[in-house]
Enzyme design. Structure first.
Site, PDB file in Angstrom:
ATOM      1  N   TYR A 198      43.093  34.127  45.347  1.00  0.00           N
ATOM      2  CA  TYR A 198      43.371  34.334  43.920  1.00  0.00           C
ATOM      3  C   TYR A 198      43.871  35.753  43.699  1.00  0.00           C
ATOM      4  O   TYR A 198      43.674  36.638  44.529  1.00  0.00           O
ATOM      5  CB  TYR A 198      42.104  34.080  43.083  1.00  0.00           C
ATOM      6  CG  TYR A 198      40.990  35.094  43.304  1.00  0.00           C
ATOM      7  CD1 TYR A 198      40.055  34.906  44.313  1.00  0.00           C
ATOM      8  CD2 TYR A 198      40.894  36.234  42.499  1.00  0.00           C
ATOM      9  CE1 TYR A 198      39.040  35.829  44.513  1.00  0.00           C
ATOM     10  CE2 TYR A 198      39.877  37.156  42.686  1.00  0.00           C
ATOM     11  CZ  TYR A 198      38.954  36.964  43.696  1.00  0.00           C
ATOM     12  OH  TYR A 198      37.948  37.878  43.906  1.00  0.00           O
ATOM     13  N   CYS A 199      44.529  35.947  42.552  1.00  0.00           N
ATOM     14  CA  CYS A 199      44.940  37.293  42.132  1.00  0.00           C
ATOM     15  C   CYS A 199      44.916  37.307  40.601  1.00  0.00           C
ATOM     16  O   CYS A 199      44.369  36.394  39.981  1.00  0.00           O
ATOM     17  CB  CYS A 199      46.315  37.650  42.693  1.00  0.00           C
ATOM     18  SG  CYS A 199      47.647  36.567  42.131  1.00  0.00           S
ATOM     19  N   THR A 200      45.493  38.311  39.976  1.00  0.00           N
ATOM     20  CA  THR A 200      45.384  38.475  38.526  1.00  0.00           C
ATOM     21  C   THR A 200      45.995  37.307  37.741  1.00  0.00           C
ATOM     22  O   THR A 200      45.338  36.698  36.903  1.00  0.00           O
ATOM     23  CB  THR A 200      46.065  39.777  38.078  1.00  0.00           C
ATOM     24  OG1 THR A 200      45.662  40.807  38.962  1.00  0.00           O
ATOM     25  CG2 THR A 200      45.708  40.135  36.658  1.00  0.00           C
ATOM     26  N   ILE A 227      43.239  34.799  37.668  1.00  0.00           N
ATOM     27  CA  ILE A 227      41.989  35.014  36.935  1.00  0.00           C
ATOM     28  C   ILE A 227      42.197  34.807  35.429  1.00  0.00           C
ATOM     29  O   ILE A 227      41.355  34.227  34.743  1.00  0.00           O
ATOM     30  CB  ILE A 227      41.445  36.439  37.194  1.00  0.00           C
ATOM     31  CG1 ILE A 227      41.204  36.649  38.688  1.00  0.00           C
ATOM     32  CG2 ILE A 227      40.165  36.689  36.412  1.00  0.00           C
ATOM     33  CD1 ILE A 227      41.147  38.111  39.103  1.00  0.00           C
TER      34      ILE A 227
END
Ligand code: ZN
Ligand code: ZN
Length: 354
Positions: A198-200, A227
């Site tokens: 996952y990332c932003t 996220i």
């Protein structure tokens, strides 16, 4: 024809305050083939400037990556314009949980080689062969699986203030650096583990997942919309939130609080704190975490040296800066030896190796 921002941040802030209207903080990205990024850039600037949209946008042959502040009453027109562009029709818009009318104060649309500085040569692997997108619900189930390795694709200063429970959070300054570290760590599990990342907002995982598949990983998953989109789904569907702390974001707000946990520490005194700040000394501008007490005591600075410089009249400060290079070359983001409570996991690794 005005093709570039012509108001100062201060003038813009005054206009926004006077207007007294709500603005939405929105981000989106799309990989596409853009033949002439310069023309596309001008087209986007004209349309958005007209709608009073602000933000930081990167355009490249490979697509567009946009972080925006859109007046709420212009949202419909903004959306209609996006939908009029074939590859942006129904593009997923990540809408922030916490809004700030001053998240962006300029409209900057820049043509770049790439929409994310990922340090990868895209000709060496199939960038379209990406991992499986999962929504919040599937993601929650997947990360409970004991066969899953959950990896945070962001940099150290981002995961320091918030991350998913049980995630591996590489202590890296760049995306490129984390790719190799993770691959080395998981080299014996390319086939038997689920690699979940996952990332932003999801954009970094688009490249990372393709890269890992190219490197031989079989079961590669990525959190759809990152996220930001996860939190929205959690709230809308009443799902369990597995993210602790704050989500670091790239605008004036710096972060969004997702859970009440404060997982980081003030880099100066070690007390619990998770608010990033930039050192007030213009020549330093170091990004670090500072608690309210230290903020007051240190006058928003990272060191007593910076505090002394910051007290000087502006002209004297300018004189001092002459001949000194860009401060970013001196300090990396959020790293400096004089901050005793900045966790530096890389040093720990090096000590272990000795
Ligand atoms: Zn402190
Ligand atoms: Zn400083």
């Amino acid at each position: 024809m005005q093709l570039y921002n012509n108001l100062s941040a201060k003038e813009r802030a005054e206009l926004i305050a006077q207007a007294g209207k709500d603005r939405l903080t929105i981000s989106f990205y799309a990989y596409a083939k853009i033949g002439n990024p310069e023309i596309f850039r001008n087209h986007m600037f004209l349309a958005w400037n007209e709608l009073d949209v602000l933000g930081r946008i990167y355009v490249a042959h490979e697509g567009i990556n946009a972080q925006l502040s859109v007046p709420a009453d212009h949202f419909k027109a903004f959306k209609m314009h996006l939908d009029s562009i074939s590859f942006l029709e129904n593009v997923r818009l990540n809408i922030a949980v916490e809004h700030d009318n001053f998240a962006f104060l300029k409209l900057k649309v820049k043509v770049r080689d790439k929409i994310v500085a990922d340090g990868l040569n895209d000709d060496t692997f199939d960038v379209r062969n990406i991992g499986i997108h999962v929504d919040a619900e599937k993601f929650n189930a997947l990360i409970e699986d004991e066969n899953t390795v959950l990896v945070d694709m962001r940099n150290h200063y981002e995961s320091e203030i918030g991350h998913f429970k049980n995630a591996v959070t590489p202590d890296v300054d760049t995306f490129r650096e984390s790719l190799d570290i993770i691959e080395a760590d998981l080299k014996d599990h390319k086939e038997d583990k689920n690699l979940v990342m996952y990332c932003t907002g999801g954009i970094r995982c688009e490249k990372a997942s393709a890269y890992y598949k190219h490197k031989g990983f079989i079961n590669v998953f990525q959190l759809d919309g990152g996220i930001i989109n996860y939190v929205r789904q959690i709230n809308e569907k009443g799902l369990e939130n597995k993210f602790i702390g704050k989500n670091f974001v790239f605008d004036q707000r710096r972060s969004e609080r997702i859970s009440d946990d404060v997982i980081a520490h003030c880099h100066q005194c070690g007390n619990p704190a998770d608010l990033h700040t930039n050192c007030a000394n213009e020549a330093c501008h170091l990004l670090f975490i500072q608690c309210e007490d230290c903020k007051e005591k240190m006058e928003n600075c990272c060191s007593s040296t910076c505090m002394e410089i910051n007290r000087l009249p502006y002209e004297a400060q300018k004189e001092l800066r002459k001949g000194q290079g860009n401060s970013n070359d001196i300090f990396k983001k959020g790293r400096a030896d004089h901050l005793p409570y900045k966790k530096d996991l890389r040093n720990i690794f090096e000590t272990l190796k000795k």
